[in-house]
Structure formats: structure tokens, C-alpha cells
Design a protein around this motif. Structure first.
Motif, short mmCIF file in Angstrom:
data_model
loop_
_atom_site.label_atom_id
_atom_site.label_comp_id
_atom_site.label_asym_id
_atom_site.label_seq_id
_atom_site.Cartn_x
_atom_site.Cartn_y
_atom_site.Cartn_z
N LEU A 158 0.81 -1.22 0.00
CA LEU A 158 0.00 0.00 0.00
C LEU A 158 0.84 1.28 0.00
O LEU A 158 0.30 2.37 0.16
N ILE A 159 2.15 1.13 -0.17
CA ILE A 159 3.03 2.30 -0.17
C ILE A 159 3.70 2.43 -1.53
O ILE A 159 4.21 1.45 -2.07
N LEU A 198 -8.11 -3.72 8.72
CA LEU A 198 -7.45 -2.42 8.85
C LEU A 198 -8.28 -1.47 9.70
O LEU A 198 -7.75 -0.69 10.50
N HIS A 199 -9.58 -1.53 9.52
CA HIS A 199 -10.48 -0.67 10.30
C HIS A 199 -10.40 -1.02 11.78
O HIS A 199 -10.29 -0.14 12.64
N ARG A 200 -10.46 -2.30 12.09
CA ARG A 200 -10.45 -2.73 13.49
C ARG A 200 -9.13 -2.43 14.18
O ARG A 200 -9.10 -2.19 15.39
N ARG A 205 -8.14 4.53 9.60
CA ARG A 205 -8.23 5.93 10.01
C ARG A 205 -6.89 6.64 9.78
O ARG A 205 -6.86 7.77 9.29
N LEU A 206 -5.80 5.97 10.10
CA LEU A 206 -4.47 6.56 9.87
C LEU A 206 -4.20 6.75 8.39
O LEU A 206 -3.62 7.76 7.98
N ILE A 207 -4.62 5.78 7.57
CA ILE A 207 -4.49 5.90 6.12
C ILE A 207 -5.27 7.10 5.61
O ILE A 207 -4.78 7.89 4.79
#
Length: 244
Positions: A158-159, A198-200, A205-207
Motif C-alpha cells: 500500500l506504499i 485495517l479498520h479494526r 483511520r491513519l491511512i
């Protein structure tokens, strides 16, 4: 040169430290490391990106503060407390030494007349020193959390390098070589179960914070153009006027 000493209220009872933001003290950084716990404070002012540590090659999170080496376009607001200043800069000249707090006695912040006291006359930590200790507690946990966040993003690919090329008002250009951001395409292609994970974990949120912070890039460019204009105007005032 550095002279590292474990902090104690005997040897350092009268020591003073100037904690104010200053280019002379090392705040003139183009890119400053941050932790994920700071993202909510940062995204409304700075682009939050990734960069690689020159020594290890490992990615870390940071904020872009300028376009040129040694340039910080936010120092004025830091001096009067208008904008949030990253903890990695706030903590200088202190260091973590195992479970102890240490200090670089050769740092230019140390021994400055009018600086902050570290201990009271009876040897108790001052509010300033307590704030430094709290910053280190927060940084210690935050560095671990940030490393775990980056590791998971790398696992999911994802980067990606940021496509950043800026043309300034003086005709010069700047690019984002060595900087990375979230790959929006890869993010959109994630399986539902991965998005839920990722949500949990709080990573989604950071993304979102990192993606939203990219809106600050045009603001950063405006700051740079304003600085260039001031420099041009100052140069024009210094030139002697012509005579007929």
C-alpha cells in the motif's frame, strides 16, 4: 561532538535548557519524523509522508516542512505556539538511555541563560522536565505502533513513491524524490476482509489521515512562494537606486 550523561538531580540541579523552536538548535529540517499518535494534530497543517532512513533503509513516517534541505517553513508559527511541533523535535536535547532519561550536554540548547530549569531547588523535576518525560513515554509506545503500521502497509503493498513535482513562482522546480505515500489504487483493490481488519486495528483511520494531509501540499507551495517573494523584495531594497 556529543557528551551524553544520564540525567540526575545532583549533577544537573542548576542546568538550564532552551526548548524553544529555533533553526540554530536543529529545527531547520525539511522532513521531521513523527508517530501515528500525532497524525490527528498534523494533518491540518503538514503533508504526512514516508521516507527511508539513510542508514537502515527502513521506512518511517514524517511531515514535509519545506522543499529544500535545511528549510522549515513553519518556524515562525512554532515560535509563537500557533502550530503543533512534532515530538521528535520537542524532545531535543534529551535522549532515551534504557529506562533512564539522558541529555546531550554538548547540544546548543544546553546551558542557555534564560532557558528552562530541569529541577527545583529541592531536587524535584520541574513541569518542563515532566513534560519531556511524558513525551518520551508517548514516543516509546508510538514508535512501536508506527513500525507495526508501516509493516502491515508494506505487506499489503500500500506504499508507493509520491508523484510530486512543483513549479515555483521563480521558475524553479522541486520534486518528491525519496518520499512515499499511500497507493490509493492498491487500497481500493483490497478484499473486504482486509479492509475490515485495517479498520479494526485503527489503520484505516491513519491511512485516511495521510491521504487527507496531501491537501496541505499546495499550502506548502504557497508558503515557499511567499518566502521567495520576501527574499526578492529584500534583495531589491538592498540594491542602490540608479542615478540620472
Amino acid at each position: 561532538m556529543t557528551q551524553i550523561a544520564t540525567l540526575n538531580n545532583g549533577a544537573h540541579r542548576s542546568l538550564r535548557v532552551d526548548g524553544r523552536p529555533s533553526a540554530a538548535y536543529g529545527d531547520n529540517q525539511r522532513f521531521a519524523q513523527v508517530i501515528v499518535g500525532e497524525f490527528a494534530h498534523l494533518l491540518v497543517h503538514y503533508p504526512i509522508l514516508f521516507s527511508k532512513d539513510d542508514a537502515t533503509g527502513r521506512l518511517y513516517c514524517g511531515v514535509l516542512l519545506g522543499y529544500d534541505e535545511g528549510e522549515n517553513l513553519f518556524l515562525e508559527e512554532w515560535r509563537d505556539g500557533r502550530l503543533y511541533r512534532p515530538l521528535t523535535l520537542q524532545r531535543a536535547p534529551f535522549l532515551s538511555y534504557g529506562r533512564y532519561l539522558a541529555i546531550d550536554l554538548d547540544h546548543p540548547r544546553v546551558g542557555v541563560e534564560g532557558g528552562e530549569s530541569l529541577f527545583t531547588d529541592d531536587g524535584r523535576p520541574t513541569p518542563y522536565l515532566e513534560s519531556i518525560r511524558q513525551a518520551f513515554r508517548y514516543l516509546h509506545a508510538g514508535m512501536q505502533a508506527t513500525e507495526a503500521f508501516i509493516t502491515r502497509l508494506l505487506e499489503l503493498r500500500l506504499i508507493e513513491p509520491i508523484d510530486l513535482e512543483v513549479e515555483l513562482d521563480d521558475g524553479s522546480r522541486r520534486d518528491g524524490v525519496g518520499l512515499y505515500t499511500i497507493d490509493a489504487g492498491a487500497l481500493a483493490g483490497l478484499a473486504d476482509a482486509t479492509v475490515v481488519e485495517l479498520h479494526r486495528r485503527g489503520y484505516l483511520r491513519l491511512i485516511d489521515f495521510m491521504i487527507a494531509s496531501l491537501k496541505q501540499l499546495p499550502v506548502l507551495t504557497s508558503r515557499k512562494n511567499a518566502r521567495l517573494l520576501r527574499a526578492t523584495e529584500a534583495l531589491a531594497r538592498m540594491r542602490p537606486s540608479g542615478h540620472c
